[in-house]
Scaffold this motif. Structure first.
Motif, PDB file in Angstrom:
ATOM      1  N   LYS A 118     -19.006   1.227  -2.095  1.00 31.49           N
ATOM      2  CA  LYS A 118     -19.046   0.926  -0.650  1.00 31.49           C
ATOM      3  C   LYS A 118     -18.285   1.972   0.163  1.00 31.49           C
ATOM      4  O   LYS A 118     -18.113   1.806   1.385  1.00 31.49           O
ATOM      5  CB  LYS A 118     -18.446  -0.461  -0.393  1.00 31.49           C
ATOM      6  CG  LYS A 118     -19.276  -1.607  -0.974  1.00 31.49           C
ATOM      7  CD  LYS A 118     -18.608  -2.959  -0.716  1.00 31.49           C
ATOM      8  CE  LYS A 118     -19.459  -4.108  -1.248  1.00 31.49           C
ATOM      9  NZ  LYS A 118     -18.825  -5.426  -1.019  1.00 31.49           N
ATOM     10  N   GLY A 119     -17.826   3.020  -0.500  1.00 30.56           N
ATOM     11  CA  GLY A 119     -17.160   4.101   0.216  1.00 30.56           C
ATOM     12  C   GLY A 119     -15.718   3.829   0.584  1.00 30.56           C
ATOM     13  O   GLY A 119     -15.200   4.429   1.540  1.00 30.56           O
ATOM     14  N   LEU A 120     -15.027   2.964  -0.151  1.00 32.39           N
ATOM     15  CA  LEU A 120     -13.671   2.567   0.213  1.00 32.39           C
ATOM     16  C   LEU A 120     -12.581   3.326  -0.556  1.00 32.39           C
ATOM     17  O   LEU A 120     -11.396   3.033  -0.392  1.00 32.39           O
ATOM     18  CB  LEU A 120     -13.499   1.053  -0.012  1.00 32.39           C
ATOM     19  CG  LEU A 120     -14.420   0.176   0.857  1.00 32.39           C
ATOM     20  CD1 LEU A 120     -14.267  -1.291   0.460  1.00 32.39           C
ATOM     21  CD2 LEU A 120     -14.105   0.370   2.340  1.00 32.39           C
ATOM     22  N   GLU A 121     -12.967   4.295  -1.378  1.00 36.20           N
ATOM     23  CA  GLU A 121     -11.979   5.084  -2.122  1.00 36.20           C
ATOM     24  C   GLU A 121     -11.019   5.827  -1.180  1.00 36.20           C
ATOM     25  O   GLU A 121      -9.796   5.806  -1.392  1.00 36.20           O
ATOM     26  CB  GLU A 121     -12.691   6.079  -3.046  1.00 36.20           C
ATOM     27  CG  GLU A 121     -11.754   6.962  -3.864  1.00 36.20           C
ATOM     28  CD  GLU A 121     -11.321   6.294  -5.163  1.00 36.20           C
ATOM     29  OE1 GLU A 121     -10.095   6.152  -5.352  1.00 36.20           O
ATOM     30  OE2 GLU A 121     -12.192   5.927  -5.959  1.00 36.20           O
ATOM     31  N   PRO A 122     -11.517   6.487  -0.117  1.00 36.07           N
ATOM     32  CA  PRO A 122     -10.594   7.178   0.799  1.00 36.07           C
ATOM     33  C   PRO A 122      -9.582   6.229   1.438  1.00 36.07           C
ATOM     34  O   PRO A 122      -8.408   6.576   1.598  1.00 36.07           O
ATOM     35  CB  PRO A 122     -11.520   7.795   1.847  1.00 36.07           C
ATOM     36  CG  PRO A 122     -12.834   7.943   1.133  1.00 36.07           C
ATOM     37  CD  PRO A 122     -12.931   6.757   0.240  1.00 36.07           C
ATOM     38  N   LEU A 123     -10.022   5.026   1.799  1.00 30.50           N
ATOM     39  CA  LEU A 123      -9.098   4.051   2.383  1.00 30.50           C
ATOM     40  C   LEU A 123      -8.031   3.647   1.360  1.00 30.50           C
ATOM     41  O   LEU A 123      -6.850   3.516   1.698  1.00 30.50           O
ATOM     42  CB  LEU A 123      -9.869   2.815   2.855  1.00 30.50           C
ATOM     43  CG  LEU A 123      -9.017   1.669   3.431  1.00 30.50           C
ATOM     44  CD1 LEU A 123      -8.199   2.154   4.632  1.00 30.50           C
ATOM     45  CD2 LEU A 123      -9.892   0.474   3.815  1.00 30.50           C
ATOM     46  N   ALA A 124      -8.444   3.461   0.109  1.00 32.16           N
ATOM     47  CA  ALA A 124      -7.491   3.098  -0.943  1.00 32.16           C
ATOM     48  C   ALA A 124      -6.447   4.197  -1.117  1.00 32.16           C
ATOM     49  O   ALA A 124      -5.249   3.922  -1.262  1.00 32.16           O
ATOM     50  CB  ALA A 124      -8.234   2.842  -2.254  1.00 32.16           C
ATOM     51  N   ARG A 125      -6.904   5.464  -1.075  1.00 30.88           N
ATOM     52  CA  ARG A 125      -5.948   6.582  -1.220  1.00 30.88           C
ATOM     53  C   ARG A 125      -4.980   6.616  -0.043  1.00 30.88           C
ATOM     54  O   ARG A 125      -3.781   6.868  -0.208  1.00 30.88           O
ATOM     55  CB  ARG A 125      -6.705   7.902  -1.342  1.00 30.88           C
ATOM     56  CG  ARG A 125      -7.332   8.132  -2.711  1.00 30.88           C
ATOM     57  CD  ARG A 125      -7.640   9.607  -2.932  1.00 30.88           C
ATOM     58  NE  ARG A 125      -8.640  10.081  -1.991  1.00 30.88           N
ATOM     59  CZ  ARG A 125      -9.946  10.134  -2.238  1.00 30.88           C
ATOM     60  NH1 ARG A 125     -10.411   9.696  -3.416  1.00 30.88           N
ATOM     61  NH2 ARG A 125     -10.798  10.586  -1.338  1.00 30.88           N
ATOM     62  N   LEU A 126      -5.510   6.388   1.160  1.00 24.76           N
ATOM     63  CA  LEU A 126      -4.681   6.390   2.366  1.00 24.76           C
ATOM     64  C   LEU A 126      -3.615   5.290   2.288  1.00 24.76           C
ATOM     65  O   LEU A 126      -2.437   5.532   2.579  1.00 24.76           O
ATOM     66  CB  LEU A 126      -5.564   6.180   3.599  1.00 24.76           C
ATOM     67  CG  LEU A 126      -4.820   6.047   4.941  1.00 24.76           C
ATOM     68  CD1 LEU A 126      -4.125   7.350   5.291  1.00 24.76           C
ATOM     69  CD2 LEU A 126      -5.794   5.645   6.046  1.00 24.76           C
ATOM     70  N   ILE A 127      -4.045   4.111   1.866  1.00 24.96           N
ATOM     71  CA  ILE A 127      -3.101   2.989   1.784  1.00 24.96           C
ATOM     72  C   ILE A 127      -2.039   3.264   0.718  1.00 24.96           C
ATOM     73  O   ILE A 127      -0.846   3.068   0.947  1.00 24.96           O
ATOM     74  CB  ILE A 127      -3.858   1.677   1.477  1.00 24.96           C
ATOM     75  CG1 ILE A 127      -4.733   1.283   2.668  1.00 24.96           C
ATOM     76  CG2 ILE A 127      -2.889   0.543   1.122  1.00 24.96           C
ATOM     77  CD1 ILE A 127      -5.673   0.124   2.392  1.00 24.96           C
ATOM     78  N   PHE A 128      -2.459   3.725  -0.458  1.00 25.86           N
ATOM     79  CA  PHE A 128      -1.519   3.905  -1.561  1.00 25.86           C
ATOM     80  C   PHE A 128      -0.541   5.053  -1.295  1.00 25.86           C
ATOM     81  O   PHE A 128       0.589   5.049  -1.798  1.00 25.86           O
ATOM     82  CB  PHE A 128      -2.263   4.139  -2.883  1.00 25.86           C
ATOM     83  CG  PHE A 128      -1.368   4.061  -4.088  1.00 25.86           C
ATOM     84  CD1 PHE A 128      -0.798   2.859  -4.471  1.00 25.86           C
ATOM     85  CD2 PHE A 128      -1.064   5.199  -4.825  1.00 25.86           C
ATOM     86  CE1 PHE A 128       0.046   2.781  -5.569  1.00 25.86           C
ATOM     87  CE2 PHE A 128      -0.217   5.132  -5.924  1.00 25.86           C
ATOM     88  CZ  PHE A 128       0.341   3.913  -6.301  1.00 25.86           C
ATOM     89  N   ALA A 129      -0.962   6.019  -0.454  1.00 22.78           N
ATOM     90  CA  ALA A 129      -0.057   7.125  -0.113  1.00 22.78           C
ATOM     91  C   ALA A 129       1.151   6.617   0.672  1.00 22.78           C
ATOM     92  O   ALA A 129       2.244   7.201   0.604  1.00 22.78           O
ATOM     93  CB  ALA A 129      -0.803   8.184   0.691  1.00 22.78           C
ATOM     94  N   GLN A 130       0.963   5.528   1.454  1.00 22.07           N
ATOM     95  CA  GLN A 130       2.058   4.852   2.164  1.00 22.07           C
ATOM     96  C   GLN A 130       2.869   5.812   3.053  1.00 22.07           C
ATOM     97  O   GLN A 130       4.094   5.780   3.070  1.00 22.07           O
ATOM     98  CB  GLN A 130       2.988   4.156   1.147  1.00 22.07           C
ATOM     99  CG  GLN A 130       2.272   3.155   0.260  1.00 22.07           C
ATOM    100  CD  GLN A 130       3.092   2.702  -0.920  1.00 22.07           C
ATOM    101  OE1 GLN A 130       4.137   2.074  -0.726  1.00 22.07           O
ATOM    102  NE2 GLN A 130       2.638   3.012  -2.129  1.00 22.07           N
TER     103      GLN A 130
END
Length: 737
Positions: A118-130
């Motif tokens: 669903k294209g949510l990998e970039p969002l996951a990276r952004l969140i995990f970068a904190q």
């Protein structure tokens, strides 16, 4: 990875010796051949150490192969970095290697997989970068809303990103290492009664009330301290539906260490990452590590059980034969009658019969006369009674008869485990086509007293009655272990080339079942072998096979006396040179005139003599022993079986009574001893020795004759508690908790 260097360090051996062993194995040499005839190259390693080394060599080679596969896969995915390459290269176990490769393995469809689609990998990276300190999480996630991809709201986008973070954390090799170590440090196996235990299927369904698992209905023990037999008992109880088993760990410390790895500091995404980490731990990491640790415990317990089984099997197979005796095999039964087989000292069946001294027929007088007639007609020396159904009544019947007979005849209770398996096998059908299954059992019982090794090799080792949870072991690994034990025993003893059965020959180093059958066919068509060299005329038995097997095959009364020794044909010239060097010849082999040879060799110097005849010192020492005692059987040095003429019952036993008995089985928690009352007694590990021991095998082995003292007798449950520590020493073992 330098495999030779690693093994040398682990086994405390010189690298040169490990390299030699690896090369010998790679050349196709068998373990018995290497152990017996290549001692100079191995530092005189025994069979067991060689097999352990061979297994470790195989493991490390498989690890190297897997590393190559992982590196190739990472390269194909264009994910290989110098850091990953180093991590793969330095991985010391397959578990560590798979942890490293885990994030890159192609997975089945998971919640995280769906989120990535669903294209949510970039969002996951952004969140995990904190990294963001300000802003609204849902507003940031709104840019990832896409109805076509199935992301309808910001909340759905955040949830998908959390799934990705949870899976990424579960795949993190370092985090898994940290939590795995914590689980091993603090893990406890907790067992309880299952909510719905299976119902008994019938009166013969022993233990289905959960009685044998009752001690585990409320039980807890540290995972890394749990003894092997308890691990296997718990596993079986769980598998049969009586127990619920789980791994408990220090959850607070696990949460703390999880956050240490996941939380990077103040951020608007901190709580979201914490939730993702908790989800990943509960849903993915913890179940995975619990399975892994329980699997490791089971594997370790299985290895211990197989090792213990192997030790017991070896000692059982090497029990001394009862040579030169006419034996009557006695297979007890009730309704169908007791089967008898009269066997001469060579194992040939002379006669058979069926008698009915037991209920319901109770034709005791008729049975007594029939057995008496067989004893006198064939001058029988010993009656071998199987210890199965109706054995107690049969033993009493035989003992009473022997009291009436002037001829000195004794009886022995024989462990008949596996006799029924053999009697119903195609092998038994080929060997005794005219006998029914029960008569074959009587033959097997009698023959296993005459020569345990020759008879027991016909039976699946798992069925011989000296194991512990053997039916719970991985079948392939157990078969490999036990086959190795049987092979070592057969080759250690050696076999008569002119009388050995195909079953026995098949365990000789280098001989496959097909070639073993060819040896027997050749013998039947051409008559007895007169020299070892004739083996090269057997179909499919080439020079390499001849090299492996020849030294373990004996030819009594052959053309060359050396053919009846463990001296290998390749060293015949050395043996002859040794004899000539001290003014002897092959005609002195085995005679009293040769007794001074060892002293003469030592006086001259073993190294000097070995060099002169062209062998190493270990080979020279073996050669001397064989020249002095050609055709010797190492089993003859052991105490013979205990022969009896009278009988005792469970009711005759009293606490404090001293008894002589034979060790029948050695397991993790104790020793079972046959004291002649039909029911074996148990010596708990705490009663085996006055000192602390980790395992009963440190003190006794199967076949040992020991003195025991009766501690307690429970006739109702048919249980006998024994001690080997002496009278009045019923206390706890030193070191017991």
């Amino acid at each position: 990875m330098d495999i030779i260097k690693i093994i040398a360090k682990e086994f405390a051996m010189e690298q040169k010796l490990v390299k030699n062993i690896a090369e010998l194995i790679d050349e196709g040499n068998t373990i018995p051949f290497i152990a017996r005839y290549r001692k100079e190259m191995t530092g005189s390693c025994d069979d067991q150490k060689l097999r352990e080394l061979a297994d470790r060599l195989e493991y490390l080679r498989n690890l190297e192969k897997r590393k190559s596969e992982v590196l190739a896969a990472l390269s194909d995915q264009e994910k290989l970095t110098p850091e990953l390459e180093e991590a793969v290269g330095t991985a010391e176990t397959l578990a560590r290697l798979e942890d490293i490769y885990r994030p890159f393995k192609q997975k089945r469809r998971t919640r995280a997989t769906v989120a990535r689609e669903k294209g949510l990998e970039p969002l996951a990276r952004l969140i995990f970068a904190q990294e963001l300190q300000q802003g609204n999480v849902l507003e940031i996630a709104a840019s990832y809303v896409d109805d076509e991809k199935g992301v309808a709201t910001s909340e759905e986008a955040v949830a998908g990103a959390r799934d990705i973070i949870a899976e990424n954390l579960s795949d993190d090799a370092e985090l898994r290492r940290i939590l795995r170590e914590l689980f091993w440090e603090t893990g406890r196996i907790v067992t309880s009664a299952a909510a719905q235990a299976p119902k008994p299927k019938g009166p013969q369904d022993k233990g289905r009330d959960g009685g044998i698992y009752a001690m585990y209905f409320e039980y807890e023990e540290k995972a890394d301290k749990l003894p092997s037999h308890r691990i296997l008992a718990v596993n079986r109880g769980e598998r049969e539906g009586f127990l619920k088993v789980e791994l408990a760990a220090d959850e607070d410390t696990a949460a703390f260490r999880l956050e240490q790895q996941a939380i990077k500091g103040p951020s608007i995404f901190k709580e979201m990452v914490r939730e993702a980490a908790a989800d990943g731990y509960k849903r993915l990491i913890r179940p995975s590590l619990e399975r892994e640790i329980r699997s490791a415990l089971t594997e370790k317990a299985g290895e211990q059980a197989m090792k213990n089984f192997g030790i017991n099997l070896k000692n059982l197979l090497l029990q001394p034969p009862l040579k030169g005796k006419v034996v009557i095999g006695f297979d007890p039964a009730y309704r169908t009658g007791c089967k008898l087989a009269v066997i001469d000292p060579t194992g040939r069946v002379l006669d058979t019969d069926i008698i009915y001294p037991t209920p319901p027929q109770n034709r005791t007088a008729e049975a007594r006369e029939a057995l008496r007639e067989l004893i006198f007609r064939y001058k029988a020396d010993v009656i071998a009674i199987g210890n199965g159904t109706a054995s107690k009544e049969s033993e009493i019947f035989v003992a009473e008869l022997l009291q009436e007979i002037p001829r000195q005849v004794s009886y022995v209770m024989v462990n008949e485990a596996g006799a029924s398996v053999y009697s119903a096998s195609p092998l038994a059908a080929r060997e005794f086509p005219d006998y029914d299954v029960t008569l074959r059992s009587a033959v097997s019982i009698g023959r296993r007293l005459q020569d345990p090794l020759a008879e027991l090799v016909k039976i699946d080792p798992k069925s011989v009655g000296v194991g512990q949870y053997q039916h719970d072991m991985p079948e392939a690994e157990l078969d490999k272990t036990l086959a190795g034990v049987v092979e070592d025993c057969v080759n250690q003893v050696g076999v008569d080339l002119n009388t050995a059965s195909p079953s026995l020959l098949a365990y000789i180093a280098g001989l496959s079942p097909t070639v073993a059958a060819n040896v027997v066919d050749y013998r039947e068509k051409n008559g007895s072998f007169h020299r070892r060299g004739q083996l090269l005329e057997v179909p499919k038995l080439g020079p390499k096979t001849y090299q492996q097997c020849a030294g373990f095959l004996r030819i009594p009364r052959g053309e060359n006396v050396l053919d009846n020794t463990g001296v290998h044909p390749e060293t015949y010239p050395a043996a002859e040179k040794l004899l000539t060097m001290f003014d002897y010849s092959v005609y002195d082999v085995g005679k009293k005139t040769l007794e001074k040879l060892p002293f003469e060799v030592r006086r001259t110097g073993e190294e000097k003599v070995a060099s002169a005849v062209g062998v190493g010192v270990p080979t020279l020492q073996d050669m001397l022993g064989e020249l002095l005692q050609p055709g010797r059987d190492l089993r003859d040095q052991l105490p013979p079986p205990v022969l009896r003429r009278d009988v005792m019952s469970l009711e005759d036993l009293k606490p404090g009574m001293a008894m002589r008995g034979t060790v029948r089985n050695v397991i993790d928690f104790g020793v079972f001893v046959d004291i002649g009352v039909h029911q074996d007694g148990l010596v708990h590990i705490s009663q085996v020795a006055d000192r602390f021991i980790r395992h009963p095998s440190e003190v006794v082995k199967v076949g040992d004759q020991v003195t025991v003292w009766v501690l307690a007798v429970d006739p109702a449950k048919k249980r006998i508690s024994l001690s080997m520590r002496g009278p009045g020493k019923e206390g706890r073992q030193p070191g017991d908790k």
